[in-house]
Design an enzyme around this catalytic site. Structure first.
Site, mmCIF file in Angstrom:
data_model
loop_
_atom_site.group_PDB
_atom_site.id
_atom_site.type_symbol
_atom_site.label_atom_id
_atom_site.label_comp_id
_atom_site.label_asym_id
_atom_site.label_seq_id
_atom_site.Cartn_x
_atom_site.Cartn_y
_atom_site.Cartn_z
ATOM 1 N N HIS A 232 0.685 -1.283 0.090
ATOM 2 C CA HIS A 232 -0.081 -0.102 -0.062
ATOM 3 C C HIS A 232 0.893 1.280 -0.032
ATOM 4 C CE1 HIS A 232 -2.677 2.972 2.438
ATOM 5 N NE2 HIS A 232 -3.147 3.201 1.183
HETATM 6 CA CA CA Z 1 0.426 -0.261 -4.183
#
Ligand code: CA
Ligand code: ZLM
Ligand code: ZN
Length: 380
Positions: free
Chosen positions: A181
């Site tokens: 992320h």
């Molecule tokens: Ca990513």
């Protein structure tokens, strides 16, 4: 052997300083700056250097770092060394999140300001119109926070570049296809509608950094200007490309960014030492080709990628796509480090055969629909 594609772009710049590839995070640490050297040798081995503007990059200045990072933190980074770190008072290592992931290795500050300086140089070429596309494979360190390092990242070159681009660009789109992320970039622009952040990543609440669930969508002015696409292990080429295009096409059409930053973390490839997806090099590259096809100025950075022979193949292939040059499949004969690429010596080894795809058709269709519902908010 190398040929002009129909979409050859003369205004592509390549920003690199070979010094960044000489640093070592430490024995057995998965992040290997040496992968940048492998990449640069393949890029020049194919002759791609002849079709781009090349810039040897400089270090970011302290003032430039302070556009995002706190004074406390930069003071600490610029002063601490492997020798002094052991003598620091207890608590200060915890305070600044120093440990196995982000060790204080010899020259780590010089390394950090070099990769950040390269992204800043690239953003400057986009701002003054000298480049349509600017590439810095040494950048893309998306986890660094205002006052702490995280996940192998000490300074956040992406956030610094976006801040620079915001001087003249009303709307910046950030796209993150690293398997992790893009938390540092999302957090920095969580409350503004002038930067839209989208990250595709593995998510189960545990996989590093633990954030990036679908419900993180931005807040106050920035509500609906962050999008997270959480995925399960083993996603394959067709599923990923389908989802990526199905989300990015309406997103770009609705948001109308004036500049795009794409983070091309190579740890979303199959056979990555830290990753768990099944993507092949052509599929990852297809995501870059698709974004390029919108004809919006682009800053392209690297990121993760822990199987160096595949990282370098990927970023070489993507350099070809971005410059619009077609590369033959067989790797350059006379390149140093050729032995790293055997036994196939191909630009596209098979990487998509390792993990079971835990993303069912039904799950992916559901993800796609929920993303489209979110994007609809942009039209008001
Ligand atoms: Ca990513
Ligand atoms: N331990 N050595 C992606 C950043 C991923 C946090 C679990 C550290 C490792 C990993 C470091 C040699 C990007 C976590 C891991 C061990 C707490 C992560 C040093 C092996 C080693 O052998 C290793 C002593 C090290 C680090 C594995 N760390 C694997 N995964 C993640 C960070 C960065 O790709 O997104 C962008 C560049 N860290 O999972 C722990 C929870 C620290
Ligand atoms: Zn990563």
């Amino acid at each position: 052997k190398i040929e002009f594609g129909t979409d050859y772009s003369p205004d592509v710049s390549y920003h690199f300083n070979s010094k960044v590839s000489e640093f070592h995070y430490g024995v057995r640490h998965p992040m290997k700056p040496f992968r940048l050297m492998l990449t640069d040798h393949l890029v020049s081995g194919y002759g791609l250097h002849n079709y781009m503007d090349l810039y040897e990059t400089r270090a970011a200045s302290r003032e430039e770092l302070l556009e995002f990072h706190s004074k406390d933190y930069i003071d600490f980074l610029s002063k601490v060394t492997p020798d002094t770190v052991s003598k620091l008072p207890r608590g200060s290592l915890e305070k600044f999140n120093i440990g196995d992931d982000c060790p204080i290795f010899q020259g780590f500050y010089d390394y950090s300001v070099l990769y950040a300086g390269a992204s800043l140089d690239a953003s400057r070429k986009l701002l003054n119109g000298q480049s349509e596309i600017a590439i810095n494979w040494s950048g893309g360190l998306h986890h660094a926070k205002k006052s702490s390092p995280s996940g192998f990242c000490y300074v956040n070159d992406i956030v610094l570049s976006i801040i620079n681009l915001l001087r003249f660009h009303p709307r910046v789109l950030y796209i993150d296809i690293d398997i992790h992320h893009g938390d540092g970039v999302q957090e920095a622009f969580y409350t503004t509608d002038r930067v839209f952040t989208v990250s595709f990543h593995k998510y189960n609440g545990e996989f590093f950094p633990g954030t990036g669930n679908f419900d993180e969508l931005g807040c106050s002015e920035g509500k609906h200007f962050a999008l997270n696409v959480p995925l399960e292990d083993g996603i394959d080429d067709d599923s990923y490309i389908n989802l990526f295009k199905g989300v990015m096409d309406p997103l770009i059409t609705s948001y109308k960014p004036t500049v795009i930053i794409q983070q091309c973390g190579a740890d979303s490839l199959g056979h990555d030492r830290l990753g768990c997806f099944n993507l092949n090099i052509k599929a990852h590259g297809e995501c870059v080709k698709f974004i390029k096809s919108f004809g919006i100025p682009m800053l392209v950075v690297g990121g993760g990628g822990y199987t160096p022979r595949n990282v370098s193949r990927l970023w070489t292939y993507e350099t070809g796509i971005l410059s619009g040059m077609i590369l033959p499949e067989s790797l350059p004969e006379d390149s140093p480090f050729r032995e790293w690429f055997g036994p196939d010596y191909s630009l596209y080894p098979t990487l998509g055969d390792l993990y079971e795809n835990k993303n069912s058709k039904k799950f992916l269709e559901n993800v796609r629909i929920r993303c489209l519902e979110r994007i609809r908010y942009l039209q008001g």
